[in-house]
Design a protein around this motif. Structure first.
Motif, mmCIF file in Angstrom:
data_model
loop_
_atom_site.group_PDB
_atom_site.id
_atom_site.type_symbol
_atom_site.label_atom_id
_atom_site.label_comp_id
_atom_site.label_asym_id
_atom_site.label_seq_id
_atom_site.Cartn_x
_atom_site.Cartn_y
_atom_site.Cartn_z
ATOM 1 N N ASN A 54 -10.541 8.912 37.876
ATOM 2 C CA ASN A 54 -9.953 10.194 37.495
ATOM 3 C C ASN A 54 -8.450 10.140 37.751
ATOM 4 O O ASN A 54 -8.010 9.663 38.797
ATOM 5 C CB ASN A 54 -10.564 11.344 38.305
ATOM 6 N N ALA A 62 -21.610 8.849 39.070
ATOM 7 C CA ALA A 62 -20.986 7.519 39.089
ATOM 8 C C ALA A 62 -22.085 6.471 39.104
ATOM 9 O O ALA A 62 -22.329 5.812 40.105
ATOM 10 C CB ALA A 62 -20.060 7.365 40.293
ATOM 11 N N ARG A 120 -10.387 10.827 32.523
ATOM 12 C CA ARG A 120 -11.572 10.469 33.309
ATOM 13 C C ARG A 120 -12.287 9.333 32.588
ATOM 14 O O ARG A 120 -12.697 9.482 31.433
ATOM 15 C CB ARG A 120 -12.513 11.666 33.469
ATOM 16 N N GLN A 136 -15.497 6.868 32.664
ATOM 17 C CA GLN A 136 -16.822 6.724 33.264
ATOM 18 C C GLN A 136 -17.534 5.442 32.846
ATOM 19 O O GLN A 136 -18.579 5.114 33.396
ATOM 20 C CB GLN A 136 -17.681 7.944 32.906
ATOM 21 N N ASP A 144 -19.036 15.630 40.905
ATOM 22 C CA ASP A 144 -18.639 15.905 39.532
ATOM 23 C C ASP A 144 -17.216 16.447 39.477
ATOM 24 O O ASP A 144 -16.862 17.370 40.225
ATOM 25 C CB ASP A 144 -19.611 16.916 38.919
ATOM 26 N N GLU A 187 -15.884 5.505 37.823
ATOM 27 C CA GLU A 187 -15.495 6.919 37.950
ATOM 28 C C GLU A 187 -14.015 7.055 38.311
ATOM 29 O O GLU A 187 -13.635 7.452 39.424
ATOM 30 C CB GLU A 187 -16.372 7.609 38.992
#
Length: 265
Positions: A177, A20, A213, A215, A201, A175
């Motif tokens: 999810n 992250a 996800r 990023q 992770d 980050e």
């Protein structure tokens, strides 16, 4: 005396997991957000969202993750608590509001909202965690033993990031999810290291059909693709960016490299 090199050195080197390291900046005055249309869900009653956020301002409603139908969301309230709400068939079904407030704009918060609308134990239908800790609920919480389908996962509805109705997020996100089909604990997304809660992770997780996800490594804007801000690095559920520019993405202020911020309090 510290040398200038020691003072400016990144203390995160060797400590974090390197997952992250960048963020996306949202300006609520720009009505900035991301959207992606949900397909047929893996499970219409279970999902988990995990996101790292750093607030840019306080005292107003700020959407984090929500359905475009505006009937299911998690957001900051105007009193700086966190709230999950499910509204269906012209009635409020579930409203989970934390007793804690979150007013530190100098820190990154890890927020997990774990949902299982099939669970007949009312307080376990939706569990809100912050920095790995399950949050106590305030007295203005509404729960039920009835079961429901998720509006968030209804095929054809958009999933919004950084928006709920006309309430937009202000600050940074990193980050993100989203798991379709499972109600997960925060340890799926973070871990404690030397007393600090840090990202880990998530590439080994099962994301489900509508899972994603984000990023924020890309800087392209507009229509969803692998090269735009809302690129999904787990599935192909890429998000379209709205009222965001290239310089809003890939920001180095992140959970693993927190930039100094003046606290107005």
């Amino acid at each position: 005396m510290f040398s200038s090199e020691a003072w400016l050195a990144n203390p995160s080197s060797g400590f974090y997991n390197g997952v992250a390291t960048q963020s996306l900046r949202f300006e609520n005055g720009d009505s900035a957000y991301l959207n992606e249309t949900a397909g047929t869900p893996t499970d219409s009653q279970k999902w988990t969202s995990s996101l790292w956020v750093k607030r840019g301002s306080l005292g107003s409603e700020m959407g984090l993750v929500s359905s475009s139908a505006t009937a299911e969301y998690i957001r900051f309230e105007s009193n700086d608590t966190l709230r999950y709400r499910l509204y269906q068939s012209s009635a409020q079904r579930i409203s989970m509001i934390t007793s804690a407030v979150f007013r530190d704009i100098t820190a990154w918060y890890h927020i997990v909202c774990a949902v299982d609308l099939s669970n007949t134990t009312d307080n376990d239908k939706v569990i809100i965690y912050v920095n790995g800790t399950r949050q106590a609920l305030g007295t203005n919480t509404t729960t039920t033993t009835d079961t429901y389908d998720s509006v968030m996962l209804t095929s054809g509805n958009d999933i919004w990031i950084g928006r709920n109705s006309s309430s937009y997020f202000d600050g940074y996100m990193a980050e993100i999810n989203f798991i379709d089909g499972l109600q997960l604990a925060p340890t799926s997304f973070g871990e404690t290291k030397e007393g600090a809660w840090i990202p880990k992770d998530t590439s080994g997780l099962t994301f489900g059909d509508n899972g994603f996800r984000l990023q924020f490594k890309q800087t392209g804007t507009g229509t969803a693709s692998t090269s735009t801000i809302g690129a999904d690095t787990a599935n192909s559920n890429h998000f379209t960016s709205n009222n965001l520019v290239a310089t809003d993405s890939n920001i180095p202020d992140s959970p693993e490299n927190n930039f100094a911020t003046l606290n107005p309090l």
